[in-house]
Design an enzyme around this catalytic site. Structure first.
Site: not given
Lengths: 370, 325
Positions: B60, B129
């Site tokens: 990321e 998540h």
């Protein structure tokens, strides 16, 4: 240039024993060019002298000296095209000077005055010059490395034949973003040069404790592209290495990691005392490899420079710095209202409100409160 | 007008932007061949090629750092962070670089990157998540934070974000990616950033929500009509910059406020709204401000239905506020 697979070394210091150039004089670098490079190196050194003193005198808040790394920085900068993008760290003053960024602008940044293009928002030596494609430097280590990859990919997408260069030190090779940037560059074969100035010390941590890797250059191998080690105090060797890396990148051959082996002769910054962690002997050894002296000696040996001329250059550099300081020092700090500018393209209603309250409370504003 | 899901609204915005401007490029994990794990970028690789729809390595910080470099050049990169939960390796790039480049360079280096990230719970995603950590980003000067709650706004706000001049974190409520289709204007539909939406007019209490909490609050408000409680629902849409005027206007009218978000309560975005009301609307308030939020625990897996603000919890909070005075 020694490939990373060269002979094993006992310590970072012995790297000077590694042959660093192919023996050829770099093409396209005349004596006049090298004299110009020497003058930029001297200008950087003169600025260091005064920068350190200005901080000690309380006239600027902080200073980051380049001393010892001028050869690596100028050798690299001169090998580039003026359109190539530079992603500097905060110790790239000689790169900035080499690119032709006016000394006055650098000093305004050091003073954080009204003429500072950065509006006095950063600590000294964290330069930014859009016009020169010299990207804004920050203090976190290594974050500029993926930026260079993005710039290189963007330029390629737009069909512009330029490279980008990420400048960083040995310490940054341990940072997260060194890995991020190197890996992305390898995957996309980005036209980027990773220019690592291994100055042996990340504040107090020696190169030997930064990584178990034999060289920093060899790290490129794992990412699928070339890495090479070059004598960073040999301005011509650096120039040749960067020229080659640039040509490869432009030709679509992908990135290169260059480890320029050099030495930070001064403290990390004005806030650091290197006597706490390194010996006088080590410093003396590296002073004997001073890139300025080396270039001078080469030019003198070639009868391209006299001692008198060198002294004149040094005096001229000092005078130029002194004149620029005189010019810049009286400039006032940025207008207080600018505090709220450039957070966003336009001030939000919240920033407008804070700005109005701030200005109303400033001394001399009549003391009107909300 | 076409009926689309929220994720289709996102997809349409990306396609429109890429068609309109060759400088718009996408990058992220699994966004190319796979079309994104949620299919946000479905079909875009085929249409625009791999130079503009880049499958990236799994990193990321590399995604955001590369996007920053592209933006410095002048492109308009839109990076997908697969889940907001995975954005943290890029936190340094976001906080230290993306949000500060314009400021620290005196405006010389604006850095316009859009970061899209699915966020929030309700999909059985467990700890990693499901999280809503918008408050971390809303507290960073220089970064806009936008959250749509309808398909039309997903398209309109994303298009505005892509053609804005500032970095934007665009949070997509993945729980309602597909469950609540709605009419979406065709073509270049834009919704200005920094404007809240009155999702429902009412006179008794103002309910402030964003993202997947908007339909929950909507249902709660509707249910209370029968009891004679007429709640006004404001969809914030933009957390930064916040449309303060819209919030204050509503509370001045209703005199009561309920704030709903999924994120934990402590130092959550609701605290900022409550503080705003205390500073600027105290004399309009007839009752204490009430927050309905996630709890101050990590996001649970098996008990997520009890963790997330439900229609029932929101309804009870509204009732309590109205009955308080």
């Amino acid at each position: 240039m020694a490939r990373p697979s060269g002979p094993p070394r006992e310590s970072p210091l012995s790297v000077q024993a590694v042959p660093v150039t192919s023996g050829r004089a770099p093409e396209g670098l005349t004596a006049a060019d090298r004299k110009r490079m020497l003058r930029v190196m001297l200008l950087s050194r003169a600025l260091d002298e005064r920068g350190m003193t200005l901080q000690r005198q309380g006239r600027i808040g902080f200073y980051v000296p380049v001393e010892g790394q001028e050869g690596a920085q100028v050798g690299c900068a001169v090998a580039l095209d003026p359109k190539d993008w530079l992603c500097p760290g905060y110790r790239e003053t000689a790169v900035a000077l080499s690119r032709g960024i006016p000394l006055r602008q650098l000093l305004s940044q050091l003073y954080g005055d009204r003429a500072d293009l950065c509006q006095g928002r950063q600590m000294p030596n964290h330069f930014a010059f859009r016009e020169f494609r010299f990207v804004s430097a920050s203090s976190p280590i290594g974050t500029q490395i993926p930026h260079a990859v993005g710039l290189a990919l963007a330029a390629r997408l737009k069909g512009e034949k330029v490279v980008s260069v990420a400048f960083f030190g040995d310490g940054a090779t341990s940072s997260n973003d060194f890995h991020s940037g190197m890996n992305f560059a390898g995957v996309y074969r980005a036209p980027v040069i990773f220019f690592c100035q291994n100055n042996q010390w990340a504040i107090s941590l020696p190169r030997s404790k930064q990584t178990r890797s034999e060289t920093l250059a060899q790290k490129a191998e794992a990412y699928g592209f070339s890495g090479l080690q070059v004598d960073g105090n040999d301005v011509e060797a650096v120039y040749a290495a960067v020229k080659e890396a640039r040509a490869r990148a432009i030709a679509g051959g992908g990135p290169t990691l260059i480890e320029a082996v050099t030495y930070r002769m001064g403290p990390h910054t004005t806030s650091d005392d290197p006597r706490r962690y390194r010996s006088a002997e080590e410093l003396a050894l590296w002073k004997s490899r001073d890139p300025v002296e080396r270039l001078k000696e080469t030019l003198v040996r070639e009868h391209a420079l006299t001692e008198e001329e060198f002294d004149q250059f040094l005096e001229a550099a000092r005078a130029e710095v002194a004149a620029a300081i005189q010019e810049v020092e009286p400039l006032p700090p940025p207008d207080p209202g600018t505090l709220f500018d450039d957070v966003f393209a336009r001030r939000t209603p919240q920033l407008e409100e804070q700005r109005a309250a701030f200005l109303a409370e400033l001394p001399g504003s009549g003391g009107r409160k909300e | 007008m076409t009926e689309l899901t929220l994720i289709q609204g996102v997809n349409q915005a990306l396609r429109e932007a890429m068609k309109a401007d060759p400088d718009v490029v996408l990058l992220g994990e699994d966004i190319g061949v796979n079309g994104g794990v949620f299919r946000a970028t479905e079909g875009l690789l085929k249409e625009f090629g791999e130079d503009r729809v880049m499958d990236t390595p799994l990193n990321e910080s590399g995604i955001v750092g590369t996007a920053v470099g592209m933006a410095l050049y002048g492109l308009k990169p839109v990076a997908e962070i697969q889940f907001l939960d995975f954005i943290y390796p890029a936190f340094d790039q976001i906080v230290s670089e993306l949000a500060k480049l314009r400021y620290r360079s005196g405006g010389q280096f604006p850095c316009h990157v859009v970061l899209r990230a699915p966020y929030g719970g309700g999909i059985k995603g467990g700890l990693y998540h499901s999280q809503s950590t918008e408050q971390l980003f809303a507290s960073i000067p220089g970064l806009k934070v936008v959250v749509p709650s309808t398909p039309a706004d997903a398209k309109g706000l994303l298009l505005s974000s892509i053609f804005d001049e500032d970095p934007v974190l665009f949070l997509e409520p993945k729980r309602i990616y597909r469950s609540l289709p709605g009419e979406v204007p065709d073509g270049d539909h834009r919704v200005p950033l920094g404007t809240a939406r009155v999702a429902r007019e009412g006179s008794d209490v103002s309910v402030f929500a964003y993202g997947a909490m908007v339909p929950v609050a909507q249902q709660a408000c509707q249910g209370l009509d029968a009891q004679g409680i007429h709640a006004e629902l404001i969809d914030l849409r933009s957390l930064v910059p916040l449309d303060e005027a819209a919030l204050l206007r509503s509370v001045e009218k209703t005199g009561r406020a309920v704030i709903v978000h999924e994120a934990p309560r402590f130092c959550g975005y609701g605290a900022e709204i409550a503080a705003l009301l205390a500073e600027k609307a105290l004399y309009s308030l007839k009752a204490p401000v009430v927050r309905v939020t996630g709890y101050d625990t990590p996001f649970p897996y098996a008990l997520e239905h009890l963790y997330l603000p439900s229609v029932d919890r929101v309804s009870r909070a509204i009732e309590r506020t109205v009955r308080a005075a």
